[in-house]
Design an enzyme around this catalytic site. Sequence first.
Site, PDB file in Angstrom:
ATOM      1  N   THR A  16      -0.381  25.997 -48.612  1.00 48.03           N
ATOM      2  CA  THR A  16      -1.486  25.922 -49.525  1.00 48.03           C
ATOM      3  C   THR A  16      -2.677  25.322 -48.089  1.00 48.03           C
ATOM      4  O   THR A  16      -4.104  25.010 -48.081  1.00 48.03           O
ATOM      5  CB  THR A  16      -0.946  24.509 -50.199  1.00 48.03           C
ATOM      6  OG1 THR A  16       0.180  24.954 -51.036  1.00 48.03           O
ATOM      7  CG2 THR A  16      -2.810  23.863 -50.481  1.00 48.03           C
ATOM      8  N   SER A  61       5.212  29.317 -49.210  1.00 47.48           N
ATOM      9  CA  SER A  61       7.302  29.060 -48.424  1.00 47.48           C
ATOM     10  C   SER A  61       8.385  28.954 -49.339  1.00 47.48           C
ATOM     11  O   SER A  61       9.032  28.891 -48.915  1.00 47.48           O
ATOM     12  CB  SER A  61       7.435  27.242 -47.847  1.00 47.48           C
ATOM     13  OG  SER A  61       6.965  26.715 -48.698  1.00 47.48           O
ATOM     14  N   THR A  94       4.434  23.219 -48.473  1.00 48.15           N
ATOM     15  CA  THR A  94       5.181  21.740 -48.242  1.00 48.15           C
ATOM     16  C   THR A  94       6.414  22.046 -49.167  1.00 48.15           C
ATOM     17  O   THR A  94       7.153  21.398 -48.538  1.00 48.15           O
ATOM     18  CB  THR A  94       4.210  20.752 -49.331  1.00 48.15           C
ATOM     19  OG1 THR A  94       4.361  21.335 -50.492  1.00 48.15           O
ATOM     20  CG2 THR A  94       3.271  20.204 -48.400  1.00 48.15           C
TER      21      THR A  94
HETATM   22  C1  SIN Z   1       3.809  26.858 -49.402  1.00 53.40           C
HETATM   23  O1  SIN Z   1       5.241  25.808 -50.044  1.00 53.40           O
HETATM   24  O2  SIN Z   1       3.671  27.427 -49.147  1.00 53.40           O
HETATM   25  C2  SIN Z   1       2.739  25.915 -51.346  1.00 53.40           C
HETATM   26  C3  SIN Z   1       2.824  24.945 -51.802  1.00 53.40           C
HETATM   27  C4  SIN Z   1       2.768  24.424 -50.621  1.00 53.40           C
HETATM   28  O3  SIN Z   1       1.954  24.297 -49.232  1.00 53.40           O
HETATM   29  O4  SIN Z   1       1.910  23.003 -50.978  1.00 53.40           O
END
Ligand code: SIN
Length: 311
Positions: A16, A61, A94
């Site tokens: 994100t 991710s 995240t």
């Molecule tokens: C991810 O994990 O790539 C999407 C969610 C985020 O980064 O908050």
Amino acid sequence: MANSTPHLLLIATGGTIAGRAASAQDNVAYRAELGAAELVAAVPALAGVPMRTVQLAQMDSKDMSHAIWQALTLTLAAELAREDVAGVVITHGTDTLEETAYFLQRVLAPAKPVVLTAAMRPATSLQADGPQNLLDAVTVARTPGARGVLAVLGGQVHAGDEVRKADSYCLQAFDSAPAGPLALVEEGRLTQLRPWPQGKALGEALCQRPVADWPRVAWLTSHAGFDASLLDAAVAAGFHGVVLAGTGNGTLHAALESAAARAMQAGMVLRLSTRCASGRVVGEAARAVPVSTTHSPAQARVALLLELLAR
Ligand code: SIN
């Protein structure tokens, strides 16, 4: 940059923090598009910081793979061995940050800082938290004496092998209960609360074997009405290990308990964790399934993967 100039390395992998949405009010429908150089350019305070950037991936991710972990680990091992690399910042999604952070800390336990950071809002959001998190991550990576794999989000510095995503949406989404953060970053100043991580590295040689040959390790959660055929199916499919996230203090549904005994009899390696949002399984001696020492089932799965890789 001349090879001998001490500098940081920024490794971007997506998430994100690199997200671009169609409108500034949209915090959920976005794509990871911003490159490493754009992330740095969005933070004017980084203009004078000597830094190289590498775009290792551009992904959500949730799709993190063992192949990316392998590439990341081998890249880090080579970069950290360079005298002119003072530390590394990794931008990451995240959703699986706690898994990557745990993996890297256990494999590398670096003597230099390797700081993962991320964002809960895309770069285009009215509430974008990525730029401040990136600046804080760089502050930590430049702190004399900082070491180990760390996660810096929301002004808090967590140990890589303790951090976990605790909230699906709010900006302050990470914790490392029960111990709590290692440090705080407030207005660019770091206040250390606990010592930096000191673990013993398993060594990057552990993950050099082709990922297709890595042990197959899954995680199942015990719940009301658990259908034991799930674990039986994992045995039949050739999984090498499974983490069982028990209810409460690691209790397992009776159907899962019986299936666990069958699985261990068949040679599968099981480890016990808890589905509770904090706390570990207490009372190891009385358990039929050995208890994982990690803080979350997600990290318990990685710990078991590493244990089986090391055999
Ligand atoms: C991810 O994990 O790539 C999407 C969610 C985020 O980064 O908050």
